[in-house]
Design a protein around this motif. Structure first.
Motif, PDB file in Angstrom:
ATOM      1  N   VAL A 101       0.824  -1.203   0.000  1.00 25.35           N
ATOM      2  CA  VAL A 101       0.000   0.000   0.000  1.00 25.35           C
ATOM      3  C   VAL A 101       0.859   1.254   0.000  1.00 25.35           C
ATOM      4  CG1 VAL A 101      -2.004  -1.051   1.076  1.00 25.35           C
ATOM      5  CG2 VAL A 101      -0.197  -0.128   2.527  1.00 25.35           C
ATOM      6  N   ALA A 102       0.435   2.243  -0.776  1.00 22.00           N
ATOM      7  CA  ALA A 102       1.089   3.543  -0.796  1.00 22.00           C
ATOM      8  C   ALA A 102       0.302   4.479   0.102  1.00 22.00           C
ATOM      9  CB  ALA A 102       1.139   4.090  -2.224  1.00 22.00           C
ATOM     10  N   GLY A 103       0.997   5.080   1.071  1.00 23.55           N
ATOM     11  CA  GLY A 103       0.310   5.988   1.979  1.00 23.55           C
ATOM     12  C   GLY A 103       1.053   6.130   3.287  1.00 23.55           C
ATOM     13  N   SER A 153      -3.944   5.579   6.192  1.00 24.69           N
ATOM     14  CA  SER A 153      -4.436   4.263   6.592  1.00 24.69           C
ATOM     15  C   SER A 153      -5.645   4.406   7.510  1.00 24.69           C
ATOM     16  CB  SER A 153      -3.326   3.474   7.292  1.00 24.69           C
ATOM     17  OG  SER A 153      -3.808   2.231   7.763  1.00 24.69           O
ATOM     18  N   ASN A 154      -5.541   5.308   8.469  1.00 25.33           N
ATOM     19  CA  ASN A 154      -6.654   5.532   9.392  1.00 25.33           C
ATOM     20  C   ASN A 154      -7.890   6.048   8.675  1.00 25.33           C
ATOM     21  OD1 ASN A 154      -4.995   4.767  11.518  1.00 25.33           O
ATOM     22  ND2 ASN A 154      -4.481   6.853  12.116  1.00 25.33           N
ATOM     23  N   GLU A 155      -7.677   6.845   7.636  1.00 23.31           N
ATOM     24  CA  GLU A 155      -8.792   7.446   6.899  1.00 23.31           C
ATOM     25  C   GLU A 155      -9.337   6.536   5.807  1.00 23.31           C
ATOM     26  OE1 GLU A 155      -7.062  11.022   5.437  1.00 23.31           O
ATOM     27  OE2 GLU A 155      -7.164  12.064   7.369  1.00 23.31           O
ATOM     28  N   GLY A 156      -8.731   5.363   5.603  1.00 25.71           N
ATOM     29  CA  GLY A 156      -9.175   4.472   4.533  1.00 25.71           C
ATOM     30  C   GLY A 156      -8.905   5.035   3.161  1.00 25.71           C
ATOM     31  N   MET A 157      -7.787   5.764   3.008  1.00 29.95           N
ATOM     32  CA  MET A 157      -7.475   6.448   1.754  1.00 29.95           C
ATOM     33  C   MET A 157      -6.158   5.977   1.152  1.00 29.95           C
ATOM     34  SD  MET A 157      -9.946   8.490   0.998  1.00 29.95           S
ATOM     35  CE  MET A 157      -9.326   9.807  -0.037  1.00 29.95           C
ATOM     36  N   LEU A 158      -5.774   4.755   1.429  1.00 30.62           N
ATOM     37  CA  LEU A 158      -4.548   4.200   0.858  1.00 30.62           C
ATOM     38  C   LEU A 158      -4.724   3.912  -0.633  1.00 30.62           C
ATOM     39  CD1 LEU A 158      -3.733   1.690   3.730  1.00 30.62           C
ATOM     40  CD2 LEU A 158      -2.497   3.814   3.246  1.00 30.62           C
ATOM     41  N   VAL A 159      -3.604   3.749  -1.325  1.00 32.19           N
ATOM     42  CA  VAL A 159      -3.614   3.270  -2.711  1.00 32.19           C
ATOM     43  C   VAL A 159      -3.013   1.875  -2.692  1.00 32.19           C
ATOM     44  CG1 VAL A 159      -2.720   3.600  -5.032  1.00 32.19           C
ATOM     45  CG2 VAL A 159      -3.419   5.586  -3.675  1.00 32.19           C
ATOM     46  N   ILE A 160      -3.763   0.902  -3.173  1.00 32.47           N
ATOM     47  CA  ILE A 160      -3.327  -0.499  -3.136  1.00 32.47           C
ATOM     48  C   ILE A 160      -2.779  -0.905  -4.501  1.00 32.47           C
ATOM     49  CG2 ILE A 160      -4.063  -2.889  -2.785  1.00 32.47           C
ATOM     50  CD1 ILE A 160      -6.316  -0.405  -1.308  1.00 32.47           C
ATOM     51  N   LEU A 161      -1.575  -1.464  -4.499  1.00 27.34           N
ATOM     52  CA  LEU A 161      -0.970  -1.986  -5.723  1.00 27.34           C
ATOM     53  C   LEU A 161      -0.955  -3.506  -5.623  1.00 27.34           C
ATOM     54  CD1 LEU A 161       2.083   0.427  -6.080  1.00 27.34           C
ATOM     55  CD2 LEU A 161      -0.291   0.781  -6.791  1.00 27.34           C
ATOM     56  N   ALA A 162      -1.707  -4.168  -6.457  1.00 28.27           N
ATOM     57  CA  ALA A 162      -1.857  -5.617  -6.357  1.00 28.27           C
ATOM     58  C   ALA A 162      -1.285  -6.329  -7.572  1.00 28.27           C
ATOM     59  CB  ALA A 162      -3.339  -5.979  -6.194  1.00 28.27           C
ATOM     60  N   ALA A 163      -0.816  -7.559  -7.347  1.00 29.81           N
ATOM     61  CA  ALA A 163      -0.315  -8.397  -8.442  1.00 29.81           C
ATOM     62  C   ALA A 163      -0.334  -9.847  -7.989  1.00 29.81           C
ATOM     63  CB  ALA A 163       1.098  -7.976  -8.843  1.00 29.81           C
ATOM     64  N   GLY A 164      -0.477 -10.741  -8.947  1.00 30.80           N
ATOM     65  CA  GLY A 164      -0.525 -12.161  -8.613  1.00 30.80           C
ATOM     66  C   GLY A 164      -1.804 -12.789  -9.118  1.00 30.80           C
ATOM     67  N   ASP A 165      -2.489 -13.525  -8.257  1.00 29.87           N
ATOM     68  CA  ASP A 165      -3.710 -14.239  -8.616  1.00 29.87           C
ATOM     69  C   ASP A 165      -4.867 -13.251  -8.769  1.00 29.87           C
ATOM     70  OD1 ASP A 165      -6.077 -15.798  -8.641  1.00 29.87           O
ATOM     71  OD2 ASP A 165      -5.090 -17.409  -7.526  1.00 29.87           O
ATOM     72  N   ARG A 166      -5.329 -13.079 -10.004  1.00 27.46           N
ATOM     73  CA  ARG A 166      -6.389 -12.093 -10.266  1.00 27.46           C
ATOM     74  C   ARG A 166      -7.686 -12.438  -9.532  1.00 27.46           C
ATOM     75  NH1 ARG A 166      -7.215  -7.748 -13.895  1.00 27.46           N
ATOM     76  NH2 ARG A 166      -9.190  -6.858 -13.274  1.00 27.46           N
ATOM     77  N   SER A 167      -7.983 -13.715  -9.387  1.00 26.50           N
ATOM     78  CA  SER A 167      -9.221 -14.101  -8.707  1.00 26.50           C
ATOM     79  C   SER A 167      -9.189 -13.718  -7.233  1.00 26.50           C
ATOM     80  CB  SER A 167      -9.474 -15.603  -8.871  1.00 26.50           C
ATOM     81  OG  SER A 167      -8.472 -16.362  -8.209  1.00 26.50           O
ATOM     82  N   VAL A 168      -7.992 -13.765  -6.603  1.00 25.69           N
ATOM     83  CA  VAL A 168      -7.872 -13.326  -5.214  1.00 25.69           C
ATOM     84  C   VAL A 168      -8.097 -11.818  -5.127  1.00 25.69           C
ATOM     85  CG1 VAL A 168      -6.369 -13.214  -3.189  1.00 25.69           C
ATOM     86  CG2 VAL A 168      -6.257 -15.195  -4.710  1.00 25.69           C
ATOM     87  N   TYR A 169      -7.555 -11.099  -6.085  1.00 25.61           N
ATOM     88  CA  TYR A 169      -7.763  -9.654  -6.159  1.00 25.61           C
ATOM     89  C   TYR A 169      -9.251  -9.331  -6.189  1.00 25.61           C
ATOM     90  CZ  TYR A 169      -7.652  -4.970  -8.333  1.00 25.61           C
ATOM     91  OH  TYR A 169      -7.840  -3.642  -8.636  1.00 25.61           O
TER      92      TYR A 169
END
Length: 507
Positions: free
Chosen positions: A341-343, A348-364
């Protein structure tokens, strides 16, 4: 040049940053929500998303004159639903008008509708000129005059500003949770709109649709586990619980779990037990060694993995660590996703993170409601390792920038210049941002309470430099910044905020 004057109740097209123009209505902000300083702006409620945002006047257009133009350039399903919502809105307005006219005495005359005002650029703002008798239209049904006003032609001299809205500390959208309103229906438009970017290489990049269409988050029925309750993990878990997720927590220092147990979380005695009890388990720890130990150590994650179990690594680590963890998890039949997560702690407390995901697309996709709860947007970057690479690049840039800011402030002091004046100038120029403003203010106040640990940004710089070595790519700026952070660590600044790198220049 004359500009269109908009009033409460007017329908508009509003453009927020990089997002496409979106239909909305000018409404009155809550009484305790302050208007941003700087350029003139209006508070807009967006159709189809229930978002509210402060939008600069140059980023607003009247709805009807520009409807056909906007429909031609926007084709998405969510956009069409928003336009349909506007049309329903107008039908209700017309029906209300006809009903009101039918009740009038035959001798009574209908009051003339108010024309769309055209004001000069130097005219006063809305609050000063609005008719005091005009009702604040914050509900779903407008006064009949609203639809009539909007039927007119475009104002003269209207120019759409095509460049994105900058991250200006004096102009940004606000969550109405700041005014003790329910956050579920008032999240910023950046959480609602789906953005798809063109693929510039072999990696598929797609931003997640961050919020359910009805404006609220429907929590997954999957059992969620979370390992690691540090600066970032604590805010993430808190938001998962607030949005109704069933969460089981574990932390190396068990006392940190107590607060979350009080908020409704369940307690796991070991990482293996958490994974065994849950369908999807997230982890967020400090560095590659901690990430490996959590999975491979005694009573670790690997001992609880069974076919179908999902493991999501949110720690900022190197691509090699991600590859190793992905292989061992999938070798046991598990499903793996990385999602750093970028932030900062505040975001984090405000729920305003940016999530960078990779790997299993179905888990995403299975993690959709979790990512909605913890972040403002998320990106899927393809195969495992890509998110780690992107995150290291982002933190390399941020860490180098922070070191440069600190260097500038100390140089100003050394040459007899006012540090506060430097900050004021920065915040009025092209580099203006919340990051610059907050970090510089903290430095000037001597406040180095950690929002992002200095030791962690130095770790990220080190990993980014190593990644550059592997790719045979020079990273001289990062290498120079890394030396400054190492100096700050030698001065016992490791557990302070990254802005404490300032102290490396004054000792």
């Amino acid at each position: 040049m004359a500009t269109v004057h908009l009033r409460v109740g007017d329908l508009v097209w509003g453009k927020l940053g990089r997002y496409p123009p979106w239909p909305g209505k000018v409404v009155s902000p809550p009484k305790d929500l302050k208007k941003p300083r700087g350029k003139k702006c209006h508070f807009v409620k967006f159709f189809g998303t229930e978002d509210h945002a402060w939008i600069k006047v140059e980023q607003l257009k009247p709805y009807h004159p520009h409807k056909e133009e906007m429909i031609k350039i926007n084709k998405g399903k969510r956009f069409q639903q928003a336009v349909d919502a506007v049309e329903d809105f107008l039908k209700k307005a017309k029906g209300k008008e006809q009903s009101s006219e039918g009740k009038l005495d035959s001798k009574a005359k209908k009051a003339p509708s108010k024309p769309l005002k055209i004001l000069e650029e130097d005219d006063e703002d809305l609050s000063a000129l609005r008719d005091p008798s005009e009702k604040d239209l914050t509900d779903s049904d407008p006064e009949s005059s609203t639809a009539e006003r909007l039927a007119g032609g475009p104002g003269t001299g209207f120019k759409w500003e095509s460049s994105p809205v900058k991250d200006d500390p004096h102009f940004h959208h606000f969550l109405l949770s700041q005014s003790e309103k329910p956050a579920s229906s008032m999240e910023p438009i950046s959480k609602r709109l789906k953005i798809i970017e063109e693929d510039s290489g072999s990696t598929s990049i797609q931003a997640a649709d961050s919020t359910a269409i009805n404006g609220s988050i429907t929590p997954t029925d999957k059992r969620i586990g979370f390992l690691g309750l540090g600066l970032m993990g604590s805010g993430i878990v808190s938001n998962l619980l607030k949005m109704g997720h069933v969460v089981t927590v574990w932390n190396r220092t068990a006392e940190k779990c107590d607060l979350f147990i009080q908020e409704g979380a369940r307690l796991g005695r070991t990482p293996a037990e958490v994974v065994s009890m849950c369908d999807v388990t997230f982890s967020c720890v400090s560095d590659p060694k901690a990430a490996r130990d959590l999975v491979l150590g005694p009573s670790g994650v690997l001992q609880g993995i069974r076919p179908g179990k999902c493991y999501v690594e949110m720690s900022t680590v190197d691509p090699e660590t991600i590859t190793e963890l992905s292989q061992v998890i999938t070798s046991r039949g598990g499903r793996f996703l990385e999602a750093p997560v970028a932030g900062s702690q505040q975001l984090s407390n405000e729920g305003m993170l940016v999530i960078l995901a990779a790997g299993d697309r179905s888990v995403y996709e299975d993690c959709s409601s979790c990512f909605q709860a913890m972040g403002k947007t998320s990106f899927f970057l393809g195969e495992a390792g890509n998110a780690a690479r992107m995150m290291l690049i982002l933190n390399m840039v941020q860490g180098s920038f922070m070191a440069t800011i600190a260097e500038g402030l100390t140089l100003a002091q050394a040459t007899g210049q006012s540090q506060q004046t430097l900050l004021d100038i920065l915040c009025q120029g092209q580099m203006a941002s919340t990051f610059v403003d907050q970090k510089c203010q903290n430095i000037l106040q001597g406040n180095f309470k950690p929002d992002y640990y200095l030791k962690h940004i130095q770790k990220d710089l080190r990993l980014a430099i190593s990644m550059g070595d592997t790719a045979n790519h020079p990273t001289p700026m990062a290498a120079a910044a890394n030396e400054v952070y190492k100096r700050a660590k030698a001065l016992d600044q490791s557990d302070n905020d990254m802005s404490a790198v300032y102290r490396a220049y004054i000792h």
